[in-house]
Write a protein that holds these residues in place. Structure first.
Motif, PDB file in Angstrom:
ATOM      1  N   ARG A 117       0.807  -1.142  -0.059  1.00 26.20           N
ATOM      2  CA  ARG A 117      -0.144  -0.116  -0.008  1.00 26.20           C
ATOM      3  C   ARG A 117       0.847   1.443  -0.038  1.00 26.20           C
ATOM      4  N   GLN A 118       2.010   1.325   0.753  1.00 28.57           N
ATOM      5  CA  GLN A 118       2.760   2.359   1.055  1.00 28.57           C
ATOM      6  C   GLN A 118       3.529   2.509  -0.645  1.00 28.57           C
ATOM      7  N   ILE A 119       3.826   1.581  -1.041  1.00 29.59           N
ATOM      8  CA  ILE A 119       4.630   1.731  -2.645  1.00 29.59           C
ATOM      9  C   ILE A 119       3.347   2.339  -3.359  1.00 29.59           C
ATOM     10  N   LEU A 120       2.164   1.884  -3.554  1.00 32.68           N
ATOM     11  CA  LEU A 120       1.156   2.339  -4.512  1.00 32.68           C
ATOM     12  C   LEU A 120       0.800   3.790  -4.184  1.00 32.68           C
ATOM     13  N   VAL A 121       0.558   4.083  -2.993  1.00 33.54           N
ATOM     14  CA  VAL A 121       0.167   5.307  -2.603  1.00 33.54           C
ATOM     15  C   VAL A 121       1.519   6.308  -3.035  1.00 33.54           C
ATOM     16  N   ASN A 122       2.611   6.076  -2.719  1.00 30.68           N
ATOM     17  CA  ASN A 122       3.802   6.700  -3.218  1.00 30.68           C
ATOM     18  C   ASN A 122       3.804   7.095  -4.696  1.00 30.68           C
ATOM     19  N   LEU A 123       3.577   6.106  -5.477  1.00 33.82           N
ATOM     20  CA  LEU A 123       3.686   6.089  -6.865  1.00 33.82           C
ATOM     21  C   LEU A 123       2.626   6.772  -7.531  1.00 33.82           C
ATOM     22  N   ILE A 124       1.222   6.596  -6.919  1.00 38.45           N
ATOM     23  CA  ILE A 124       0.041   7.496  -7.562  1.00 38.45           C
ATOM     24  C   ILE A 124       0.231   9.002  -6.931  1.00 38.45           C
ATOM     25  N   GLY A 125       0.559   9.193  -5.652  1.00 37.14           N
ATOM     26  CA  GLY A 125       0.755  10.454  -5.393  1.00 37.14           C
ATOM     27  C   GLY A 125       1.681  11.283  -6.133  1.00 37.14           C
ATOM     28  N   ASN A 126       2.856  10.501  -6.309  1.00 35.15           N
ATOM     29  CA  ASN A 126       3.883  11.133  -7.232  1.00 35.15           C
ATOM     30  C   ASN A 126       3.547  11.604  -8.725  1.00 35.15           C
ATOM     31  N   ALA A 127       2.672  10.709  -9.127  1.00 40.66           N
ATOM     32  CA  ALA A 127       2.105  10.740 -10.692  1.00 40.66           C
ATOM     33  C   ALA A 127       1.049  12.039 -10.460  1.00 40.66           C
ATOM     34  N   ILE A 128       0.445  12.102  -9.422  1.00 36.58           N
ATOM     35  CA  ILE A 128      -0.582  13.308  -9.338  1.00 36.58           C
ATOM     36  C   ILE A 128       0.260  14.396  -9.160  1.00 36.58           C
ATOM     37  N   LYS A 129       1.099  14.425  -8.260  1.00 36.64           N
ATOM     38  CA  LYS A 129       1.821  15.761  -8.120  1.00 36.64           C
ATOM     39  C   LYS A 129       2.568  16.405  -9.435  1.00 36.64           C
ATOM     40  N   TYR A 130       3.118  15.341 -10.541  1.00 35.07           N
ATOM     41  CA  TYR A 130       3.894  15.979 -11.438  1.00 35.07           C
ATOM     42  C   TYR A 130       2.993  15.846 -12.749  1.00 35.07           C
ATOM     43  N   THR A 131       1.598  15.716 -12.615  1.00 35.87           N
ATOM     44  CA  THR A 131       0.660  15.710 -13.646  1.00 35.87           C
ATOM     45  C   THR A 131      -0.234  16.780 -13.802  1.00 35.87           C
ATOM     46  N   ASP A 132      -0.224  17.858 -14.563  1.00 35.01           N
ATOM     47  CA  ASP A 132      -1.066  18.999 -14.375  1.00 35.01           C
ATOM     48  C   ASP A 132      -2.338  18.933 -15.240  1.00 35.01           C
ATOM     49  N   ALA A 133      -2.289  18.086 -16.208  1.00 34.69           N
ATOM     50  CA  ALA A 133      -3.518  17.900 -16.923  1.00 34.69           C
ATOM     51  C   ALA A 133      -3.335  16.512 -17.753  1.00 34.69           C
ATOM     52  N   GLY A 134      -4.613  15.950 -17.749  1.00 34.45           N
ATOM     53  CA  GLY A 134      -4.654  14.518 -18.586  1.00 34.45           C
ATOM     54  C   GLY A 134      -5.236  13.373 -17.422  1.00 34.45           C
ATOM     55  N   SER A 135      -4.346  12.498 -17.521  1.00 30.89           N
ATOM     56  CA  SER A 135      -4.867  11.221 -16.612  1.00 30.89           C
ATOM     57  C   SER A 135      -3.846  10.246 -16.016  1.00 30.89           C
ATOM     58  N   ILE A 136      -4.502   9.523 -15.254  1.00 31.31           N
ATOM     59  CA  ILE A 136      -3.269   8.752 -14.714  1.00 31.31           C
ATOM     60  C   ILE A 136      -3.981   7.163 -14.553  1.00 31.31           C
ATOM     61  N   VAL A 137      -3.410   6.050 -14.964  1.00 32.85           N
ATOM     62  CA  VAL A 137      -3.711   4.838 -15.278  1.00 32.85           C
ATOM     63  C   VAL A 137      -2.987   4.032 -14.276  1.00 32.85           C
ATOM     64  N   VAL A 138      -3.613   3.101 -13.618  1.00 33.62           N
ATOM     65  CA  VAL A 138      -3.235   1.838 -12.817  1.00 33.62           C
ATOM     66  C   VAL A 138      -3.445   0.606 -13.651  1.00 33.62           C
ATOM     67  N   LYS A 139      -2.440  -0.114 -14.134  1.00 33.31           N
ATOM     68  CA  LYS A 139      -2.643  -1.168 -14.950  1.00 33.31           C
ATOM     69  C   LYS A 139      -2.129  -2.333 -14.226  1.00 33.31           C
ATOM     70  N   THR A 140      -2.505  -3.580 -14.191  1.00 35.09           N
ATOM     71  CA  THR A 140      -2.147  -4.830 -13.833  1.00 35.09           C
ATOM     72  C   THR A 140      -2.292  -5.962 -14.730  1.00 35.09           C
ATOM     73  N   ARG A 141      -0.967  -6.659 -14.770  1.00 36.71           N
ATOM     74  CA  ARG A 141      -1.036  -7.851 -15.481  1.00 36.71           C
ATOM     75  C   ARG A 141      -0.332  -8.839 -14.654  1.00 36.71           C
ATOM     76  N   ILE A 142      -0.787 -10.211 -15.095  1.00 42.72           N
ATOM     77  CA  ILE A 142       0.086 -11.334 -14.703  1.00 42.72           C
ATOM     78  C   ILE A 142       1.000 -11.820 -16.037  1.00 42.72           C
ATOM     79  N   LEU A 143       2.133 -12.215 -15.925  1.00 47.81           N
ATOM     80  CA  LEU A 143       3.039 -12.555 -16.788  1.00 47.81           C
ATOM     81  C   LEU A 143       3.853 -13.725 -16.517  1.00 47.81           C
ATOM     82  N   ARG A 144       4.149 -14.488 -17.448  1.00 53.39           N
ATOM     83  CA  ARG A 144       5.186 -15.481 -17.385  1.00 53.39           C
ATOM     84  C   ARG A 144       6.753 -14.899 -17.256  1.00 53.39           C
ATOM     85  N   THR A 145       7.444 -15.560 -16.751  1.00 57.55           N
ATOM     86  CA  THR A 145       8.867 -15.130 -16.669  1.00 57.55           C
ATOM     87  C   THR A 145       9.202 -14.624 -17.701  1.00 57.55           C
ATOM     88  N   ASP A 146       9.258 -15.306 -18.842  1.00 57.22           N
ATOM     89  CA  ASP A 146       9.828 -15.014 -20.296  1.00 57.22           C
ATOM     90  C   ASP A 146       9.300 -13.845 -20.796  1.00 57.22           C
TER      91      ASP A 146
END
Length: 266
Positions: A117-146
């Motif tokens: 939670r601390q990591i994600l709040v930091n990352l999203i908060g950082n994105a908000i701080k440095y974005t004046d217009a537009g959008s923020i996307v949080v994207k999740t995926r499950i991937l095989r190692t290769d």
């Protein structure tokens, strides 16, 4: 030393914040019109300082190898929805858009929810701080190692987990100012900021610790945090986490969370 001093600082800081709350609630009498703004400034500065002390304490614990990891099985979809709701007011203040793009088949993972939670709040908060217009996307995926290796997961991280076959990718993508290639590793260093603004605007400048702590926490959880960015084209922070919960079919011989975290902190 830093850890001990940080603990000692918390007590008077909590008292300051507590008495400011009492002042604002009118316990000692109603504030006059000229008093409201100074009291708000005291509150903002005290909260900013308390946040800095908390971050320094976390950093000191990680450097000393004393930050505990309490892993539990976690359903990632509702967890991310809950984190997104925490930052909703910050998104609204800047009239930005927030969208969640989550895979339809996200398994449960075994990790420390507090640190995640601390990591994600930091990352999203950082994105908000440095974005004046537009959008923020949080994207999740499950991937095989290769496939994860092709998408930027470092080979050194994969090697630590032996025959682990599955990885979770959580990306925070913004349309903000972006970060030049030469600065992309520097932003993960303690007290380093790019275009941080005037020192007189301390609460809005930040501390320069959020990304440093987030990367260290990601490694403590057995993963990694990487950055892709171009000036004027926004930034993408990708958090990689191993999926080795028994229900995922991943290897049961993977190292426990926190093991070998120091390997990345040279």
């Amino acid at each position: 030393f830093v850890a001990n001093v940080s603990h000692e600082l918390r007590t008077p800081l909590n008292a300051i914040v507590g008495f400011v709350d009492l002042l604002r609630e009118g316990v000692y009498g109603e504030l006059g019109p000229r008093q409201v703004k100074p009291v708000e400034r005291i509150e903002a500065s005290a909260n900013h300082l308390r946040h800095l002390v908390d971050q320094i304490l976390d950093l000191a614990k990680m450097a000393a190898g004393r930050l505990d990891v309490h892993a539990e099985s976690l359903d990632i979809r509702p967890f991310i929805l809950d984190v997104a709701s925490e930052v909703e007011s910050l998104i609204s203040e800047k009239s930005l858009g927030l969208s969640l793009a989550m895979s339809g088949s996200l398994p449960r993972i075994k990790t420390d929810p507090t640190h995640l939670r601390q990591i994600l709040v930091n990352l999203i908060g950082n994105a908000i701080k440095y974005t004046d217009a537009g959008s923020i996307v949080v994207k999740t995926r499950i991937l095989r190692t290769d496939a994860a290796l092709v998408q930027g997961l470092p080979q050194a991280v994969v090697t630590l987990h032996g025959d682990l076959e599955t990885w979770l990718s959580i990306q925070v993508i913004d349309s903000g100012v972006g970060i030049a290639k030469a600065d992309q590793e520097r932003v993960f260093e303690e007290f380093e900021q790019v275009d941080s603004g005037p020192r007189t605007d301390s609460p809005h400048r930040g501390t320069g610790l959020g990304l440093a702590i987030s990367r260290r926490l990601s490694r403590l959880l057995g993963g990694e945090l990487i950055l892709e960015s171009e000036p004027g084209k926004g930034s993408t922070f990708t958090l990689w986490l191993p999926v080795y919960d028994g229900s995922s079919g991943a290897s049961q011989n993977s190292p426990p969370l926190g093991e070998n975290a120091g390997f990345f902190n040279r």
